[in-house]
Design a protein around this motif. Structure first.
Motif, short mmCIF file in Angstrom:
data_model
loop_
_atom_site.label_atom_id
_atom_site.label_comp_id
_atom_site.label_asym_id
_atom_site.label_seq_id
_atom_site.Cartn_x
_atom_site.Cartn_y
_atom_site.Cartn_z
N ARG B 23 10.55 9.50 0.97
CA ARG B 23 11.86 8.84 0.92
C ARG B 23 12.44 8.89 -0.48
O ARG B 23 11.76 8.63 -1.45
N ARG B 25 15.32 6.84 -1.97
CA ARG B 25 16.32 5.82 -1.66
C ARG B 25 17.55 6.03 -2.52
O ARG B 25 17.44 6.36 -3.69
N LEU B 93 10.68 -1.64 -5.16
CA LEU B 93 10.11 -0.85 -4.07
C LEU B 93 9.91 0.62 -4.45
O LEU B 93 8.84 1.18 -4.21
N PRO B 94 10.90 1.27 -5.08
CA PRO B 94 10.66 2.66 -5.49
C PRO B 94 9.47 2.81 -6.44
O PRO B 94 8.79 3.84 -6.43
N ARG B 97 6.36 2.78 -4.20
CA ARG B 97 6.26 3.79 -3.14
C ARG B 97 5.26 4.92 -3.44
O ARG B 97 4.49 5.27 -2.54
N TYR B 100 1.93 3.80 -2.59
CA TYR B 100 1.79 3.60 -1.15
C TYR B 100 1.63 4.93 -0.42
O TYR B 100 0.75 5.10 0.41
N GLU B 101 2.49 5.87 -0.79
CA GLU B 101 2.54 7.10 0.00
C GLU B 101 1.51 8.14 -0.45
O GLU B 101 0.94 8.84 0.37
N VAL B 139 5.58 -2.99 1.02
CA VAL B 139 6.18 -1.67 1.26
C VAL B 139 6.07 -1.33 2.74
O VAL B 139 7.02 -0.79 3.34
N ASP B 143 9.22 -0.15 4.77
CA ASP B 143 9.44 1.27 5.05
C ASP B 143 9.00 1.70 6.45
O ASP B 143 9.60 2.60 7.02
N ASP B 144 7.96 1.09 6.98
CA ASP B 144 7.40 1.62 8.21
C ASP B 144 7.88 0.91 9.46
O ASP B 144 7.61 1.36 10.57
#
Lengths: 370, 334
Positions: B23, B25, B93-94, B97, B100-101, B139, B143-144
């Motif tokens: 993503r 954003r 959040l960015p 991320r 997280y990812e 997150v 996001d999910d």
């Protein structure tokens, strides 16, 4: 009961003076007596119109005589002060706040004409600590009792007021816990604080700030004076500003100061007569304080006309505060440089590399934002 | 370089990522849905040559500049808890991320169990020495889920006394774990997250991994009962391995005023490098909601019922943890 003779304490200061002026303009009230130790300024006296000024110290039993001879039926105790230097030092301030209240309450207790009492208090009685819930209701117990100064005065005053209403249950008592005032005319420590070109705040902390427009504060006091609304009420505006956000909205520059140095800076600004913040008010800059005003809206029946943000913007506009740095222009310059880079630098026109290269120049600019 | 020999494990492994498009954003203010032309081109990284490159770059420049202007002028709103959605969406959040990812490669299971709107209380197991599990859940719920939600966590007072962390936690929407705040948020229809094991859970030794500790005093169940919101058990697998706590320096912890001072294989041995979490593979499973609106109004004051419900939630999470663990072959590969 609509009041006919009102006594207002602390009338030489802004809130008391404005209230006296407002009540004097109300034809249903026969007499408005203003009491203070120093006479009000000429401008204030002109606005107060037919209100009478009595120069008397509320710590003096003479106040009882004033109440009985004038047949005062409503007493508004608005003289609570949080500014040590304006009241002649910290011990003098405590004298005026606590001993003055005791004397005034004693006079009210003896009087058989007084039928309503309105007391100005402050939300400082809740203290400010990291262990407090996000919003205080009127029944929230403070986690950390204010160690001294203004807040402690207010806690003691409220204690005396409570025992007064136990002794005279026939007199309805309204205790109003105000948040900090702001507005174009508001002459408060907060207004001075936000007028500094470089505004000190505590490094690593960003307080939530709830404010009340000065006019709303006067309107709340007026409503309490003219209506029977016994109880304790939080008085503040809707909404919250972060301290950093408020500083930006005022166009000031925030100066984060490491926590151990904060008392120093406080002392310096006090000495230099820039901002009259007492040390325990500086704690507010760490954690901030937000109060729940549901009871004010439902039970007291008052809807603040200005939200915190509107009140603050009104203050900024009314004081004609000019931004110290034109951030719009700074960002504009940065933007045109970045645009130029996008246009002219080779290799930036395609691919993923472009995205990463692009992100780089903006990164340092992003840093001071949060 | 203790973890250097661990990192390549997932590189050449070539496991297909569950989320094909990372993503990006846009830096638009959340309340203005109209001027958002982004989602269509969503040019993924492997796109070879994008002729629309310059214009997208220019758009990014404009977006960043708009964002900076807005921030520097103070034109954003915060709620009474100090939550700053603009900052959360565009900065906090960015920043989380990539972790997280890419680092933890979090896989979420049962996202349909989280209601799309209305108050709900998410209850999860706590582990990992530092509360990264809480941040990753934030997150995950943003996001999910089919409709992104902002998880409002209830945190210990220690967090809010810390310079930096406290202010940032408030801006990210989190507040102190106390019943007035919990009930206010749930009453406002927010998704609230709570980690009832507290420091006992997050600071437990590596040997005790995935063994749930006592669930506080059940205050979270009372809050849910009072507001009638569903409780969503949430089981997090993978967070136990990020900082395996093999020792505890109690005296230093007391000196610093923190609940524990962990020793991990890399901390404090490698200094700041020891702060890099091990790249374990994570699973976050949201269980079936447990309804609380069927009880009588006074149910929150019935300690027996509160204890039973607390136990039910705890059992549910423990069983799910065992099930997820039995399906996992390797802590780092999943």
């Amino acid at each position: 009961m609509s009041p006919s003779v009102v006594l207002v304490t602390g009338v030489s200061r802004q809130l008391g003076g404005d209230l006296a002026a407002r009540l004097a303009a109300d034809p249903s009230i026969d007499r408005v007596l203003g009491v203070d130790t120093t006479p009000p300024s000429r401008d204030m006296r002109r606005r107060m119109g037919r209100a009478e000024f009595v120069r008397v110290d509320i710590r003096n039993p003479l106040i009882g005589k004033v109440i009985s001879t004038a047949k005062v039926d409503t007493v508004v105790h608005a003289s609570l002060s949080g500014h040590p230097s304006a009241s002649g030092g910290r011990s003098m301030m405590m004298e005026m706040n606590v001993i003055g209240t005791m004397q005034l309450l004693a006079a009210c207790q003896k009087s058989d004409t007084v039928g309503r009492l309105v007391v100005r208090s402050t939300t400082s009685v809740y203290g400010a600590s990291p262990r407090d819930p996000a919003t205080f209701t009127e029944t929230t117990e403070p986690k950390a009792l204010p160690p001294g100064g203004y807040a402690k005065d207010a806690v003691e005053i409220e204690g005396y007021v409570r025992s007064f209403s136990r002794r005279r249950p026939d007199i309805p008592v309204t205790t109003l816990r105000f948040v900090n005032f702001i507005g174009p005319r508001a002459d408060t420590a907060f207004a001075h604080y936000f007028s500094l070109p470089v505004v000190p705040m505590v490094l690593g902390f960003d307080a939530r700030v709830q404010l009340l427009h000065h006019e709303d504060a006067v309107a709340v006091l007026e409503r309490a004076t003219t209506h029977d609304l016994p109880g304790v009420f939080n008085v503040g505006a809707d909404g919250v500003l972060m301290l950093s956000q408020a500083i930006r909205r005022a166009g000031r520059i925030a100066l984060p100061i490491p926590e151990p140095m904060v008392p120093w800076v406080g002392r310096i600004t006090r000495r230099a007569r820039l901002v009259d913040f007492s040390p325990e008010q500086m704690r507010l800059l760490n954690y901030g304080r937000v109060v729940d005003i549901t009871k004010l809206k439902t039970e007291f029946g008052f809807e603040p006309r200005w939200t915190t943000v509107q009140a603050f913007d009104d203050f900024v506009a009314g004081r004609a505060l000019r931004p110290v740095v034109d951030t719009d222009r700074v960002v504009g310059i940065g933007e045109s440089i970045a645009r130029g880079a996008v246009h002219y630098l080779p290799g930036l026109h395609r691919g993923e590399g472009a995205v990463q290269l692009e992100a780089a120049p903006d990164q340092p600019a992003l840093a001071p934002v949060h | 370089m203790g973890e250097a020999d661990v990192i390549p494990l997932h590189g050449p492994g070539g496991r297909p990522r569950p989320r094909p498009t990372p993503r990006r954003r846009s830096l638009m203010p959340p309340p203005s849905p109209t001027p958002d032309p982004e989602p269509v081109p969503e040019a993924a990284l492997p796109a070879p040559v994008t002729p629309a490159g310059p214009s997208e770059l220019e758009r990014t420049v404009t977006e960043v500049a708009t964002f900076l202007r807005r921030r520097l002028a103070g034109r954003y709103t915060v709620d009474e808890f100090g939550f700053d959605p603009d900052l959360n969406e565009n900065v906090i959040l960015p920043a989380l991320r990539p972790l997280y990812e890419r680092w933890f490669r979090v896989e979420t299971i049962g996202v349909e169990n989280v209601p799309a709107e209305g108050g709900a209380l998410l209850v999860a197991n706590h582990s990992g020495t530092l509360p990264l599990d809480a941040l990753m859940t934030v997150v995950a719920t943003h996001d999910d889920l089919p409709t992104p939600r902002n998880l409002r966590m209830l945190a210990a007072d220690l967090v809010f006394g810390l310079p930096g962390a406290g202010a940032l936690a408030r801006k990210a929407g989190h507040t102190l774990a106390c019943s007035p705040d919990a009930e206010a948020l749930l009453g406002d229809g927010e998704l609230v997250g709570v980690w009832p094991e507290g420091f006992k859970g997050i600071g437990k030794a590596y040997a005790d991994r995935y063994k749930l500790q006592r669930f506080g005093r059940g205050g979270f169940v009372s809050a849910a009962l009072r507001t009638g919101v569903p409780i969503i058990p949430c089981s997090i697998v993978g967070a136990e391995e990020i900082y395996p706590k093999i020792g505890d320096l109690g005296p230093i912890a007391r000196l610093l005023g923190v609940p524990y001072f962990p020793i991990t294989p890399t901390w404090p041995l490698l200094g700041p490098l020891g702060l890099v979490p091990l790249p374990s593979k994570w699973y976050i499973e949201f269980g079936e909601p447990i309804r609380t609106d069927e009880y009588e109004p006074g149910a929150a004051d019935d300690p027996m019922l509160v204890f039973n419900l607390t136990d039910q939630v705890r059992e549910n999470i423990q069983q799910t943890l065992y099930r997820l663990l039995s399906g996992r072959r390797n802590a780092f590969l999943g």
